[in-house]
Write an enzyme that holds these catalytic residues in place. Structure first.
Site, mmCIF file in Angstrom:
data_model
loop_
_atom_site.group_PDB
_atom_site.id
_atom_site.type_symbol
_atom_site.label_atom_id
_atom_site.label_comp_id
_atom_site.label_asym_id
_atom_site.label_seq_id
_atom_site.Cartn_x
_atom_site.Cartn_y
_atom_site.Cartn_z
ATOM 1 N N HIS A 22 17.812 79.181 0.672
ATOM 2 C CA HIS A 22 16.210 78.720 0.532
ATOM 3 C C HIS A 22 16.054 78.041 -0.855
ATOM 4 O O HIS A 22 14.962 77.453 -1.158
ATOM 5 C CB HIS A 22 15.454 80.267 0.338
ATOM 6 C CG HIS A 22 13.954 80.309 0.102
ATOM 7 N ND1 HIS A 22 13.324 79.478 1.131
ATOM 8 C CD2 HIS A 22 13.274 80.842 -0.869
ATOM 9 C CE1 HIS A 22 12.077 79.360 0.859
ATOM 10 N NE2 HIS A 22 12.011 80.229 -0.471
ATOM 11 N N SER A 68 7.881 77.368 0.017
ATOM 12 C CA SER A 68 8.009 78.709 0.157
ATOM 13 C C SER A 68 6.683 79.204 0.031
ATOM 14 O O SER A 68 5.736 78.836 0.824
ATOM 15 C CB SER A 68 8.720 79.228 -0.984
ATOM 16 O OG SER A 68 9.180 80.487 -0.747
ATOM 17 N N ASP A 94 18.785 77.681 5.110
ATOM 18 C CA ASP A 94 17.763 78.657 4.352
ATOM 19 C C ASP A 94 17.565 79.840 5.632
ATOM 20 O O ASP A 94 17.271 79.507 6.552
ATOM 21 C CB ASP A 94 16.529 77.865 4.367
ATOM 22 C CG ASP A 94 15.532 78.842 3.749
ATOM 23 O OD1 ASP A 94 15.544 79.875 3.603
ATOM 24 O OD2 ASP A 94 14.316 78.211 3.244
#
Lengths: 214, 394
Positions: free
Chosen positions: B364, B164, B331
């Site tokens: 995610h 991320s 995600d």
């Protein structure tokens, strides 16, 4: 693209014949690279800059473990992410018969690569013909070991089919090597009656007669 | 891999660890930030696990995500209820095998977990910076990490890994200091946020600044904290970390502590209680202004703009390291197509890049939760580097 491990083990690799046809230091894209054994040999023996494409997660991880560059992707989605002639060779080894759109993939290979190397099991081999004729069942052979209901091979073809296909598509066959597996030996080259006697065809293709850029 | 099998559950843990701090960018050598302002001195909180080899060739930098910290593995006290945030990946015999690698994890610049950020005292006033803290970028975070490596005497990294926002930092490393990392693992990340992600960030920020207790960021030391705003921001964020499928699996339409609808405007569904619990837990461990600054840093990041005049392909010419890019099928905050764009740009430059999309329903959050396949692919990637790069006894 290796549908499963069993498949890979049964097929006796003809890697040497491919390796010897790839120029040292060239850029190679191996479609359906499986666990990366061919690509690794090309990197080690020919010093190529290699990239594999493979759909199976476990095979992708094995390639990564070998230190290879590999992209998890589906060949049937095409190669639109790849630029024209971005590779010297695009290889499709024992994978043609499992893809959904062979016509598209071969056209894409010849756009992305200067040369394409394609190998596939020959469905015209006399044993295959004999099995179908005699038993009336879909033939199963060491190269095509599956039943009709579980085979990943959805586009079976013969060597003659492929030659006709190339002619129709205006693809130059730079080299044709017809092979038959021999026990405890490397595959033997078949010089006549290939569509009956060879159990595998290996072709080097190009859009131009010399295999150079157009 | 060390083949140690034992019944001791702590055998695969790094054990008790301490968060250390060091100070970089001491005046007059203050850090020039992307926004034009300067900052220094800068304190950085960090943890290390494993041993650095005499050749200094086995260092791996872990780059944490948005609300993470330097505490990636192990426990701070024997009775610590929870280990570090990536304890399932970092430890003896794990993907980041501390028997092999020297692992460093720092809290990002602007964080609120020991590194200099909006909660830190401004040396000029002695009071917390609050909104006087300069606006940060991902590049600024990376520059500080470089100063930390310099201070630790590490010139080259065997690898670096980030998910991320951590993946954005890893990419920035590859572009800004291409000669430092030999390799990088970029998980569930992107070269720039989609407008959808910026939109969610803005809703989160708006929730915070609309809370009257936020007091224009000057809430430190007062008895009014912007807890409601920060909790709402976290609730929104948390929805974006999950997926439709994972929410279905986790909560379905189940009611909390009741069997029938009450026909009243209260929380009734499990998913509602869960989000509220996440929100209230978060405000105890995170700072509202920090939330504003870090989301802004993510919004600004655009590797193509910063390094390739708008072309990611051009930007990626700079990359020297071997990279592994991993995305997760469910995600939708950092969708797979963003990872594939990065891989394409690297491949167009004939860079050594591999890509895997892991099937997962976790959304995610998968890069923190999905362990088996992720562990295998990272372990395989590092294993090859360890065999080819690190000098060690066979």
């Amino acid at each position: 693209m290796t549908p499963d491990a069993q498949h890979a083990d049964i097929l006796i690799p003809d890697y040497s014949r491919i390796v010897s046809r790839v120029e040292a230091g060239s850029r190679v894209l191996d479609l359906g690279c499986g666990k990366g054994d061919l690509l690794l040999r090309l990197v080690k023996e020919r010093g190529v800059k290699g990239m594999g494409v493979e759909i199976d997660e476990n095979a992708v991880i094995e390639c990564i473990h070998k230190g290879l560059s590999v992209f998890q992707g589906d060949l049937d989605e095409g190669l639109s992410d790849y630029g024209d002639e971005s590779y010297d060779y695009v290889i499709l080894d024992q994978t043609l018969q499992v893809i959904r759109r062979p016509e598209l993939v071969i056209a894409e290979m010849l756009r992305v690569g200067k040369k394409a190397i394609v190998s596939f099991p020959n469905f015209g081999h006399w044993k295959v013909r004999w099995k179908l004729l005699w038993s009336g069942h879909m033939p199963r052979t060491p190269k095509l070991p599956f039943y009709w209901y579980n085979t990943p091979n959805i586009h079976l073809l013969t060597i003659s089919d492929f030659v006709a296909f190339c002619r129709a598509q205006k693809i130059y066959i730079l080299e044709e090597i017809d092979l038959v597996q021999a026990q405890d030996r490397d595959p033997k080259i078949i010089r006549w009656g290939a569509n009956w006697r060879a159990d595998e065809g290996l072709f080097v293709l190009s859009r131009t007669r010399q295999g150079h850029a157009q | 891999m060390p083949d140690v099998k034992t019944n001791n559950p702590a055998a695969d843990s790094v054990g008790i660890v301490v968060t250390r701090t060091l100070t970089v960018a001491q005046p007059p050598d203050v850090l020039k930030l992307e926004c034009g302002r300067s900052l220094g001195p800068i304190t950085v909180a960090y943890e290390t696990y494993g041993q650095l080899t005499p050749e200094r060739d086995n260092a791996i930098l872990i780059l944490h995500a948005w609300t993470g910290d330097a505490h990636a593995a192990g426990r701070h006290h024997p009775d610590d209820p929870k280990p570090g945030w990536w304890d399932n990946m970092v430890g003896p015999g794990k993907a980041f095998d501390t028997n092999r690698y020297f692992i460093i994890c720092t809290n990002v610049l602007g964080g609120c977990k020991g590194s200099t950020g909006p909660t830190s005292p401004d040396p000029a006033t002695g009071k917390p910076y609050g909104l006087t803290f300069p606006i940060l970028t991902i590049a600024d975070m990376v520059k500080v990490q470089k100063l930390v490596l310099d201070a630790l005497g590490i010139e080259r990294l065997l690898s670096m890994v980030g998910g991320s926002m951590g993946g954005m930092q890893a990419l920035e490393w590859l572009l800004r200091y291409p000669e430092v990392p030999r390799s990088a693992i970029i998980l569930a990340s992107t070269s720039r946020l989609s407008p959808q992600s910026i939109a969610f960030n803005e809703v989160g920020r708006h929730a915070i600044v609309s809370d009257p207790n936020w007091q224009n960021g000057a809430y430190y030391g007062t008895d009014r904290q912007p807890e409601t705003g920060l909790a709402i921001a976290r609730m929104i964020g948390h929805i974006t970390f999950l997926s439709d499928e994972s929410m279905n699996q986790k909560f379905g339409r189940r009611l909390q502590n009741r069997n029938e609808y009450g026909y009243e405007l209260t929380r009734e569904f499990e998913v509602e209680s869960y989000l509220h619990a996440q929100g209230s837990r978060f405000v105890k461990r995170f700072d509202a202004n920090t939330y504003l600054y870090l989301t802004k840093a993510m919004d600004y990041y655009d590797a193509a703009q910063d390094w390739g005049e708008g072309s990611l392909e051009k930007a990626c010419r700079r990359v020297e390291a071997k990279t592994l890019v991993v995305s997760f099928s469910s995600d939708w905050l950092f969708p797979s197509y963003q990872s594939r764009e990065l891989v394409k740009a690297l491949r167009q430059n004939n860079k050594d890049v591999s890509y895997l999309e892991i099937e997962s329903s976790y959304g995610h959050d998968a890069f923190l939760l999905e362990s088996s396949t992720l562990q295998r692919v990272m372990e395989s990637f590092l294993d090859n580097l360890y065999a080819t790069v690190v000098k060690h006894d066979a």
